[in-house]
Write an enzyme that holds these catalytic residues in place. Structure first.
Site, PDB file in Angstrom:
ATOM      1  N   GLY A  14      60.700  24.394  34.327  1.00 56.18           N
ATOM      2  CA  GLY A  14      59.919  24.911  35.443  1.00 56.18           C
ATOM      3  C   GLY A  14      60.692  25.849  36.356  1.00 56.18           C
ATOM      4  O   GLY A  14      60.100  26.499  37.213  1.00 56.18           O
ATOM      5  N   CYS A 222      29.315  25.289  22.125  1.00 57.66           N
ATOM      6  CA  CYS A 222      29.505  26.621  21.547  1.00 57.66           C
ATOM      7  C   CYS A 222      28.256  26.992  20.743  1.00 57.66           C
ATOM      8  O   CYS A 222      27.778  26.206  19.925  1.00 57.66           O
ATOM      9  CB  CYS A 222      30.747  26.631  20.648  1.00 57.66           C
ATOM     10  SG  CYS A 222      30.909  28.130  19.663  1.00 57.66           S
ATOM     11  N   CYS A 225      29.553  27.229  16.780  1.00 56.24           N
ATOM     12  CA  CYS A 225      30.053  26.075  16.013  1.00 56.24           C
ATOM     13  C   CYS A 225      29.625  24.744  16.605  1.00 56.24           C
ATOM     14  O   CYS A 225      29.893  23.701  16.026  1.00 56.24           O
ATOM     15  CB  CYS A 225      31.574  26.140  15.886  1.00 56.24           C
ATOM     16  SG  CYS A 225      32.446  25.634  17.394  1.00 56.24           S
ATOM     17  N   CYS A 247      33.136  29.735  21.648  1.00 56.82           N
ATOM     18  CA  CYS A 247      34.541  29.361  21.799  1.00 56.82           C
ATOM     19  C   CYS A 247      35.386  30.593  22.103  1.00 56.82           C
ATOM     20  O   CYS A 247      35.231  31.628  21.457  1.00 56.82           O
ATOM     21  CB  CYS A 247      35.089  28.752  20.506  1.00 56.82           C
ATOM     22  SG  CYS A 247      34.340  27.195  20.028  1.00 56.82           S
ATOM     23  N   CYS A 253      37.021  28.187  16.283  1.00 61.17           N
ATOM     24  CA  CYS A 253      35.584  28.295  16.052  1.00 61.17           C
ATOM     25  C   CYS A 253      35.303  28.568  14.562  1.00 61.17           C
ATOM     26  O   CYS A 253      34.436  27.942  13.960  1.00 61.17           O
ATOM     27  CB  CYS A 253      35.008  29.424  16.911  1.00 61.17           C
ATOM     28  SG  CYS A 253      33.212  29.384  17.073  1.00 61.17           S
TER      29      CYS A 253
HETATM   30 ZN   LIG Z   1      32.820  27.601  18.495  1.00 61.53          ZN
END
Ligand SMILES: [Zn+2]
Lengths: 274, 256
Positions: A14, A222, A225, A247, A253
């Site tokens: 970090g 989505c 999909c 997606c 996807c």
């Molecule tokens: Zn998708």
């Protein structure tokens, strides 16, 4: 020299390590920091994947992939699981990243405190002394103005309970994924900073007790999909202003459609419009 | 009683020129010390040495810390000094813009010190901010406005709220009424006097304005050319000045 900065960054998770950014054959804003980090870690045995907002096929992703094919002679892939090094702009892939993989982020502004404190000498001092009250002022302002923490990208995190870090402009939906098995490297070319997260580093998104961190995303499946747990882009599909949610991770996807999953539009992978 | 702040022989030079020299005094809990003088008298240099903004060339500035008793704030580490600066100390600048975050709402300005010491409940922070806006007579409906939309007097009152919200044990003030219209000054002085009395504040107030110390300070130090030329109870010094310079200062001001 960049490798030395990377090792130091991994040793102090970090913490922003300064490095001398090189002239690159591309303008700043196109991922010069990410490209330099990728170039420093790639070996001939690696397989590289490059994504821009989750997609492998944008101009930016394609040109960086071609650049490394020509200059480093590495294999490339679009499949997350097959890649050993993934350079990304603004997303973490949906497929879980594991031990042996490296995720390289392109970072525009590495300093999370910049928003309220423009002086670099002062922000360095604040990191050194862990004076992070200002980060919560930013979140306070969000709630005061919008009723909720409206920050949805580049949502600040605290690393191993020590350094506050900008995760680059990934959606806050991706923040919980930052605790992962892969190594995460962050390169900011213009600002000449590198920082890193070793595998399974503790990464906590900042919040208030009465306004806890909420990584939620658009509440749709989505359209292609049918996935209900992936980060979605809203796309316009016709001249009449029709929209659908798909997606943002194109590889994820397509793999789901290849496996027979269908969304509301019902189209197979080959016809996928997004 | 043990002093809250003990100052001994504090000296600051700028090359060959003296900023302030050999200044010593003790400040007791609940006491307000006025430091008066003309511009260039060294009063601001002294204040900045006491508040840790400037490193003196010589002397001791010992503060009665919560954990460690009397500690020299000049030789303590920078992290410790910065911690004091955001917890037990407060600093009210003459120009409110130097003490406020102009891009942050009034509520965020007041809440910052709370968040800096670990407050993580939005509702509680906001309630404190509202309470403090009320105490400095700023309409609480302005809580989400930025200070740039406020008048000079409101900005200064907001700066005071932002400083006092964590109940600091020692407040440094640099010309807190400077640059304000006379009527606005009077209202601010009234407010400060009320806060000092109600909260039992310990404070060091630097000003060129004797009316300010007469209203606020229990004791005062008169400075000239970097040196403390006279010190004592405020009424005594102002009503019966001993040093020739103080006599001049008092007479010239009171004639105005
Ligand atoms: Zn998708």
């Amino acid at each position: 020299m960049i490798r030395r900065a990377l090792l130091k960054a991994l040793a102090v998770p970090g913490y922003q390590v300064p490095f001398a950014s090189r002239e690159m054959p591309m303008p700043y804003g196109w991922g010069t920091g990410g490209v330099q980090v990728s170039a420093a870690v790639l070996t001939p045995d690696d397989r590289l994947k490059v994504i821009d907002q989750g997609a492998d096929d944008t101009t930016n992703a394609v040109s960086i992939r071609k650049f490394f094919e020509r200059t480093a002679q590495v294999e490339t892939t679009e499949r997350t699981a097959d890649a050993t090094v993934i350079q990304t702009r603004h997303r973490i892939p949906e497929t879980e990243l594991v031990d042996g993989q490296i995720l390289v982020y392109q970072v525009p502004i590495p300093e999370p405190l910049r928003f309220l404190e423009p002086r670099e000498t002062e922000t360095r001092k604040m990191h050194e002394l862990e004076e992070y009250g200002l980060m919560h002022v930013k979140l306070y302002e969000d709630i005061a103005r919008h009723g909720t923490i409206a920050t949805s990208y580049a949502y600040p995190v605290k690393v191993e309970n020590r350094y506050v870090m900008d995760p680059s402009p990934i959606p806050k939906f991706d923040n919980p994924k930052m605790r992962m098995g892969a190594i995460q490297l962050f390169g900011a070319g213009r600002e000449q900073r590198i920082y890193a997260l070793p595998p399974w580093t503790d990464v906590v998104s900042l919040d208030f007790e009465d306004h806890p961190f909420d990584p939620s995303k658009a509440d749709h499946p989505c359209a292609l999909c049918g996935a209900e747990d992936s980060y979605l882009d809203e796309v316009i599909v016709d001249d009449a202003g029709g929209r659908m949610f798909v997606c943002s991770d194109t590889d994820f996807c397509r793999a789901r459609r290849d496996a027979g999953h269908r969304g509301a539009t019902g189209r197979p992978a080959a016809e996928g419009a997004a | 009683m043990k002093p809250l702040l003990s100052v001994r022989d504090v000296t600051k030079r700028y090359g060959a020129r003296i900023g302030c020299a050999d200044v010593s005094f003790d400040l007791y809990p609940g006491e307000v010390m006025g430091i008066v003088g003309e511009s260039g008298s060294g009063k601001s240099t002294l204040l900045n040495c006491l508040a840790g903004h400037l490193a003196p060339d010589a002397g001791l500035v010992r503060f009665d810390t919560r954990d460690g008793g009397m500690r020299d704030t000049i030789t303590m580490s920078e992290p410790e000094r910065r911690m004091l600066a955001r917890t037990d100390w407060a600093f009210v600048h003459q120009n409110a813009r130097d003490g406020l975050r102009m891009s942050v709402s009034a509520g965020g300005n007041v809440g910052e010190r709370l968040m800096a010491v670990g407050a993580r409940n939005y509702g509680t922070i906001r309630a404190s901010a509202e309470d403090w806006l009320g105490r400095v007579e700023i309409d609480t409906t302005r809580i989400d406005d930025r200070p740039s939309a406020f008048s000079g007097g409101m900005q200064q009152r907001l700066q005071i709220a932002r400083n006092l919200v964590t109940a600091p044990r020692l407040v440094f003030m640099d010309e807190p009424t400077g640059g304000l219209d006379v009527s606005v000054q009077a209202r601010l002085l009234d407010l400060l006097r009320g806060l000092v009395r109600d909260m039992g504040l310990s404070a060091i107030v630097v000003t060129h304005d004797l009316a300010v110390v007469r209203l606020l300070a229990h004791r005062l130090i008169v400075m000239k050319d970097g040196h403390a030329v006279e010190a004592g109870l405020t009424d005594q010094v102002l009503d019966d000045p001993q040093h020739a310079y103080t006599q001049l200062l008092v007479s010239s001001v009171l004639q105005v």
